[in-house]
Design a protein around this motif. Structure first.
Motif, short mmCIF file in Angstrom:
data_model
loop_
_atom_site.label_atom_id
_atom_site.label_comp_id
_atom_site.label_asym_id
_atom_site.label_seq_id
_atom_site.Cartn_x
_atom_site.Cartn_y
_atom_site.Cartn_z
N ARG A 79 0.83 -1.21 0.00
CA ARG A 79 0.00 0.00 0.00
C ARG A 79 0.86 1.26 0.00
NH1 ARG A 79 -3.54 -2.77 3.97
NH2 ARG A 79 -5.24 -3.59 2.73
N GLN A 80 2.10 1.09 0.36
CA GLN A 80 3.04 2.21 0.39
C GLN A 80 3.64 2.36 -1.02
OE1 GLN A 80 7.01 1.63 2.05
NE2 GLN A 80 6.34 3.06 3.66
N PRO A 81 3.51 3.53 -1.67
CA PRO A 81 3.97 3.69 -3.05
C PRO A 81 5.45 3.35 -3.26
CG PRO A 81 2.56 5.51 -2.45
CD PRO A 81 2.80 4.72 -1.19
N THR A 82 6.31 3.73 -2.35
CA THR A 82 7.74 3.43 -2.52
C THR A 82 7.98 1.93 -2.48
OG1 THR A 82 8.29 5.54 -1.48
CG2 THR A 82 10.06 3.95 -1.68
N ALA A 83 7.32 1.23 -1.58
CA ALA A 83 7.47 -0.22 -1.49
C ALA A 83 6.87 -0.91 -2.72
CB ALA A 83 6.82 -0.74 -0.21
N ALA A 84 5.77 -0.39 -3.22
CA ALA A 84 5.15 -0.97 -4.42
C ALA A 84 6.09 -0.80 -5.62
CB ALA A 84 3.80 -0.33 -4.69
N LEU A 85 6.71 0.37 -5.74
CA LEU A 85 7.67 0.57 -6.83
C LEU A 85 8.88 -0.33 -6.66
CD1 LEU A 85 8.53 1.96 -9.40
CD2 LEU A 85 9.40 3.87 -8.02
N ALA A 86 9.34 -0.51 -5.43
CA ALA A 86 10.45 -1.43 -5.18
C ALA A 86 10.07 -2.85 -5.63
CB ALA A 86 10.84 -1.43 -3.70
N ALA A 87 8.85 -3.26 -5.34
CA ALA A 87 8.40 -4.59 -5.76
C ALA A 87 8.37 -4.69 -7.29
CB ALA A 87 7.01 -4.89 -5.18
N TRP A 88 7.95 -3.64 -7.95
CA TRP A 88 7.91 -3.61 -9.42
C TRP A 88 9.32 -3.74 -9.99
CZ3 TRP A 88 5.44 -4.65 -13.54
CH2 TRP A 88 5.77 -4.06 -14.76
N VAL A 89 10.27 -3.00 -9.44
CA VAL A 89 11.64 -3.05 -9.93
C VAL A 89 12.25 -4.43 -9.65
CG1 VAL A 89 13.94 -2.02 -9.73
CG2 VAL A 89 11.93 -0.55 -9.75
N HIS A 90 11.89 -5.01 -8.52
CA HIS A 90 12.30 -6.38 -8.18
C HIS A 90 11.85 -7.34 -9.28
CE1 HIS A 90 11.72 -10.29 -6.15
NE2 HIS A 90 12.63 -9.91 -5.28
N ILE A 91 10.60 -7.23 -9.68
CA ILE A 91 10.04 -8.08 -10.73
C ILE A 91 10.78 -7.85 -12.05
CG2 ILE A 91 7.99 -8.46 -12.17
CD1 ILE A 91 6.35 -7.85 -9.54
N LEU A 92 11.01 -6.58 -12.41
CA LEU A 92 11.71 -6.27 -13.66
C LEU A 92 13.09 -6.90 -13.68
CD1 LEU A 92 10.87 -2.47 -14.13
CD2 LEU A 92 9.88 -4.41 -15.38
N ALA A 93 13.83 -6.75 -12.59
CA ALA A 93 15.20 -7.27 -12.54
C ALA A 93 15.23 -8.79 -12.62
CB ALA A 93 15.90 -6.78 -11.26
N PHE A 94 14.38 -9.45 -11.85
CA PHE A 94 14.41 -10.90 -11.84
C PHE A 94 13.88 -11.50 -13.14
CE2 PHE A 94 15.87 -10.60 -7.69
CZ PHE A 94 16.32 -11.83 -7.28
N ASP A 95 12.86 -10.91 -13.72
CA ASP A 95 12.37 -11.41 -15.01
C ASP A 95 13.45 -11.26 -16.08
OD1 ASP A 95 10.00 -12.05 -13.80
OD2 ASP A 95 8.80 -10.55 -14.84
N LEU A 96 14.18 -10.15 -16.04
CA LEU A 96 15.25 -9.94 -17.00
C LEU A 96 16.37 -10.96 -16.79
CD1 LEU A 96 16.12 -8.16 -19.30
CD2 LEU A 96 16.98 -6.50 -17.64
N MET A 97 16.66 -11.28 -15.55
CA MET A 97 17.66 -12.31 -15.26
C MET A 97 17.20 -13.66 -15.80
SD MET A 97 20.57 -12.02 -13.94
CE MET A 97 21.59 -13.44 -14.13
N VAL A 98 15.92 -13.95 -15.69
CA VAL A 98 15.37 -15.19 -16.26
C VAL A 98 15.49 -15.15 -17.78
CG1 VAL A 98 13.26 -16.55 -16.58
CG2 VAL A 98 13.85 -15.67 -14.31
N GLY A 99 15.29 -13.99 -18.37
CA GLY A 99 15.47 -13.85 -19.82
C GLY A 99 16.89 -14.20 -20.24
N LEU A 100 17.87 -13.73 -19.48
CA LEU A 100 19.27 -14.09 -19.76
C LEU A 100 19.48 -15.60 -19.63
CD1 LEU A 100 21.36 -11.28 -18.04
CD2 LEU A 100 21.39 -11.90 -20.46
#
Length: 145
Positions: A79-100
């Motif tokens: 519910r906290q915007p900064t934490a939600a953005l952190a979760a989004w960036v977490h997803i972006l980074a890990f999905d990209l690592m899976v892509g590699l």
């Protein structure tokens, strides 16, 4: 919250740029280095900064106790915007690592780049579903060989 919007756009563009390298230039000698260095590592640094910023913020009143060990706790965190953005960036980074991982393991298994494209799209959009599709594809190639 206004400063988070440009950071959301920036991190999303970083991830999309890295995905474009994987999809359009998979065999270029600098693709892996750029995807890992400018994609994954940069996203991980931004994630770390956002995570520590979120940890310094107080939860919204009435949102419950934030935490990782219950659904209510996770919902309170997000519910906290900064934490939600952190979760989004977490997803972006890990999905990209899976892509590699998919690109690298696909090449080792002799799977054509064209056959990997659906796995990339699924990973970008749905994370684990793309990994599952790749693992099934790789298994199919191993059985057929």
């Amino acid at each position: 919250m206004a400063p988070l919007k440009p950071l959301f756009k920036l991190t999303t563009l970083i991830a999309l740029g890295a995905w474009l390298l994987l999809v359009c230039l998979p065999f270029w000698s600098y693709t892996d280095e750029l995807v890992l260095g400018l994609g994954v590592i940069l996203l991980a640094i931004i994630y770390s900064w956002l995570l520590f910023a979120a940890m310094r913020q107080r939860p919204e009143p009435g949102s419950g106790r934030p935490g990782f060990f219950s659904l209510a706790g996770v919902l309170s965190l997000l519910r906290q915007p900064t934490a939600a953005l952190a979760a989004w960036v977490h997803i972006l980074a890990f999905d990209l690592m899976v892509g590699l991982y998919i690109r690298s393991e696909g090449a080792i298994a002799g799977i054509s780049h064209w056959a990997l494209l659906p796995c990339y799209v699924l990973t970008l959009m749905f994370g684990p579903l793309g990994l599952l599709a790749f693992l099934a594809l790789r298994w199919g190639f191993a059985v057929a060989a």
